[in-house]
Design an enzyme around this catalytic site. Structure first.
Site, short mmCIF file in Angstrom:
data_model
loop_
_atom_site.label_atom_id
_atom_site.label_comp_id
_atom_site.label_asym_id
_atom_site.label_seq_id
_atom_site.Cartn_x
_atom_site.Cartn_y
_atom_site.Cartn_z
CD GLU A 187 -2.77 1.34 2.40
OE1 GLU A 187 -3.64 2.23 2.41
OE2 GLU A 187 -2.59 0.57 3.35
CE LYS B 92 -6.51 -0.03 1.63
NZ LYS B 92 -7.00 -0.47 2.96
#
Length: 298
Positions: free
Chosen positions: A177, A214
């Site tokens: 992420e 992500k």
């Protein structure tokens, strides 16, 4: 070895990921949004007890099943807790068919060169072993990008992939992420640099290795299309990043092959004072809206 049913669900099933992993500094904000002010509790232990009760209420709600919520990301204390007498990871998979993930980062370093790298993660190996033993499928770790700095973004990607390699060695699926801040003065520029850096790192992965990504909902629709198609990517999911649910869902619906991994946008209408019927109905509406944006594209 990864559970083949969980792997198939993560790769192929329609739905989205619930991010239930607020920790440390973000927990008071989550509780305030839920209708519990700072003066309603004293100390960290009470704070985490309250936020665990909120998360348990969500996980036990009728709408929270693998039919639409394919996975949930947990804070370490949540992973170690119970729901209705069962360990959380077991409850999620065995009773809800929701794949459990664990947030493993320890927060962010101060911003430098336009980015915030992850703090060191002492004890990561034992944590990964414990998570695997509890039935957790994968992990998530977050960095933040504020500016379109090529060297800063390269450092973020290098750190993320280095830690992801250790996670993979423990048999878990890493969610990488590198969040681009929605307040960046050149968000589109940062996203362009990030996509190129991610593609290069993905190309260098061993053939048998896969990761999830992500990413921030982009300024340009389908900006992540090449990453969605990359053979080393199991799934691309999007964080809400501070956008309200309606705005986040509108952006998500414009990005083909990308599903949600929302936190605040999932829980923004939930309140501690709600009756069970009102709570369940509000969560059903949120899940339906996010599922639709994850699966119906324009």
């Amino acid at each position: 070895m990864a559970d083949p049913q969980m792997t198939a669900q993560i790769r192929d099933r329609d739905g989205f990921i619930a991010a239930l992993d607020q920790s440390g500094g973000s927990t008071p904000g989550a509780l305030r949004l839920y209708g519990i002010p700072d003066d309603a509790y004293a100390g960290e232990a009470e704070m985490f007890r309250l936020v665990h009760a909120m998360r348990a209420r969500i996980m036990a709600a009728p709408a929270f099943t693998g039919e639409r919520v394919i996975a949930a990301i947990l804070f370490e204390r949540t992973m170690d807790g119970d729901v209705r007498g069962a360990p959380v990871p077991a409850f999620l998979w065995e009773q809800r068919r929701v794949v459990p993930f664990l947030k493993v980062d320890k927060g962010l370093e101060p911003e430098a060169d336009g980015v915030s790298l992850m703090k060191p993660m002492p004890g990561l190996g034992p944590l990964l072993d414990r998570a695997a033993a509890l039935g957790v499928f994968g992990t998530k770790m977050r960095s933040v990008i504020a500016l379109p700095s090529r060297t800063g973004i390269a450092a973020v990607v290098a750190q993320q992939f280095a830690v992801a390699a250790e996670i993979a060695r423990h048999g878990l699926m890493p969610i990488i992420e590198p969040e681009v801040s929605i307040g960046s003065p050149d968000k589109a520029g940062a996203e362009a640099i990030l996509v190129a850096a991610l593609a290069e790192a993905l190309d260098a992965l061993p053939e048998e290795r896969a990761v999830m990504l992500k990413l921030t909902l982009p300024e340009v629709p389908d900006h992540y299309a090449a990453l969605v198609r990359h053979p080393r990517v199991a799934r691309v999911v999007a964080l809400s990043g501070g956008y309200a649910r309606a705005q986040a869902c509108a952006r998500l619906a414009a990005n083909h092959g990308v599903v949600a991994s929302f936190s605040r946008a999932l829980t923004e209408d939930l309140r501690a004072s709600m009756s069970e019927a009102a709570f369940d109905a509000a969560l059903e509406r949120a899940i339906a809206e996010i599922y639709r944006a994850s699966t119906v594209k324009h």
